[in-house]
Structure formats: C-alpha cells, structure tokens
Design a protein around this motif. Structure first.
Motif, short mmCIF file in Angstrom:
data_model
loop_
_atom_site.label_atom_id
_atom_site.label_comp_id
_atom_site.label_asym_id
_atom_site.label_seq_id
_atom_site.Cartn_x
_atom_site.Cartn_y
_atom_site.Cartn_z
N HIS A 25 0.82 -1.22 0.00
CA HIS A 25 0.00 0.00 0.00
C HIS A 25 0.85 1.26 0.00
CE1 HIS A 25 -4.00 -1.76 0.32
NE2 HIS A 25 -3.44 -2.69 1.08
N ASP A 26 1.94 1.25 0.75
CA ASP A 26 2.78 2.44 0.84
C ASP A 26 3.55 2.73 -0.44
OD1 ASP A 26 1.92 2.78 3.43
OD2 ASP A 26 3.79 2.10 4.36
N TYR A 27 3.98 1.69 -1.13
CA TYR A 27 4.85 1.88 -2.29
C TYR A 27 4.17 1.59 -3.63
CZ TYR A 27 8.50 2.45 1.13
OH TYR A 27 9.24 2.92 2.17
N ALA A 28 2.93 1.11 -3.61
CA ALA A 28 2.16 0.85 -4.85
C ALA A 28 2.95 0.02 -5.84
CB ALA A 28 1.69 2.16 -5.48
N GLU A 29 3.62 -1.00 -5.34
CA GLU A 29 4.34 -1.92 -6.22
C GLU A 29 4.19 -3.34 -5.66
OE1 GLU A 29 8.93 -1.94 -5.12
OE2 GLU A 29 8.25 0.07 -5.63
N PRO A 30 4.38 -4.33 -6.51
CA PRO A 30 4.19 -5.71 -6.06
C PRO A 30 5.36 -6.22 -5.21
CG PRO A 30 4.86 -5.70 -8.34
CD PRO A 30 4.68 -4.26 -7.94
N VAL A 31 5.05 -7.22 -4.43
CA VAL A 31 6.06 -8.00 -3.72
C VAL A 31 6.05 -9.37 -4.37
CG1 VAL A 31 6.70 -9.06 -1.53
CG2 VAL A 31 5.76 -6.75 -1.55
N PHE A 32 7.22 -9.84 -4.77
CA PHE A 32 7.32 -11.14 -5.41
C PHE A 32 7.56 -12.20 -4.33
CE2 PHE A 32 8.46 -7.96 -8.53
CZ PHE A 32 7.59 -8.29 -9.55
N ILE A 33 6.74 -13.23 -4.37
CA ILE A 33 6.79 -14.29 -3.36
C ILE A 33 7.41 -15.53 -4.00
CG2 ILE A 33 5.43 -15.72 -1.79
CD1 ILE A 33 5.31 -12.71 -1.14
N THR A 34 8.38 -16.09 -3.28
CA THR A 34 9.03 -17.32 -3.76
C THR A 34 8.51 -18.52 -2.98
OG1 THR A 34 10.86 -17.12 -2.21
CG2 THR A 34 11.14 -16.08 -4.38
#
Length: 88
Positions: free
Chosen positions: A22-31
């Motif tokens: 929410h703060d950075y408006a970018e995805p987090v990639f999950i491994t």
C-alpha cells in the motif's frame, strides 16, 4: 529494485507485506522453494494496472482502425457529436 519475500514471510509477516504494497504501490514477489511463485499487490495498484492495460488495448484498436483505413473526416464526426447532444 523488486521486493522479494518467501512464502513463509508472507504467512508470518502478512501485515508488513501488506503495508509495503500500500505504501509503495508496487508488487512484492513471493518465492516458494526458492523459485518465483506469486506477485502480491494492493487492490489499488492492481486496478490501476488493469486500467492501463484496457487503455492500451483501446489505443491499439484505434491504431488498427487507422491502419485498415477505417477512418472518417473530422467534420463528419463533429457533426455526429452535435446531433447526439441536441437529441438529449
């Protein structure tokens, strides 16, 4: 630089990952098992991304129409708009 976290991190640190998205408006990639598995993002970021894809598709439609010769004079189009406005 992309944010990469493990599936265990997602399970154990959900609130932290959610806040980041929410703060950075970018995805987090999950491994999972050391390999890319998911991309997690906020709903707002997802909606903005899909809206952009929809816009690109409409722009491509217009370019395809121009390439295929499916155009008409501006004056004709403007007259049609004026006619539509007067019918309201």
């Amino acid at each position: 630089m992309p944010k990469i976290r493990s599936s265990a991190d997602l399970r154990n640190n959900y609130n932290e990952i959610s806040t980041f998205c929410h703060d950075y408006a970018e995805p987090v990639f999950i491994t999972k098992n050391g390999k890319g598995d998911l991309a997690v993002m906020s709903i707002e970021t997802y909606e903005a991304l899909t809206a952009r894809f929809d816009l690109y598709a409409k722009l491509q439609e217009g370019l395809d129409d121009v390439a295929a010769g499916r155009t008409r004079p501006l004056e004709e189009f403007m007259q049609e708009l004026q006619n539509r406005r007067s019918l309201r």
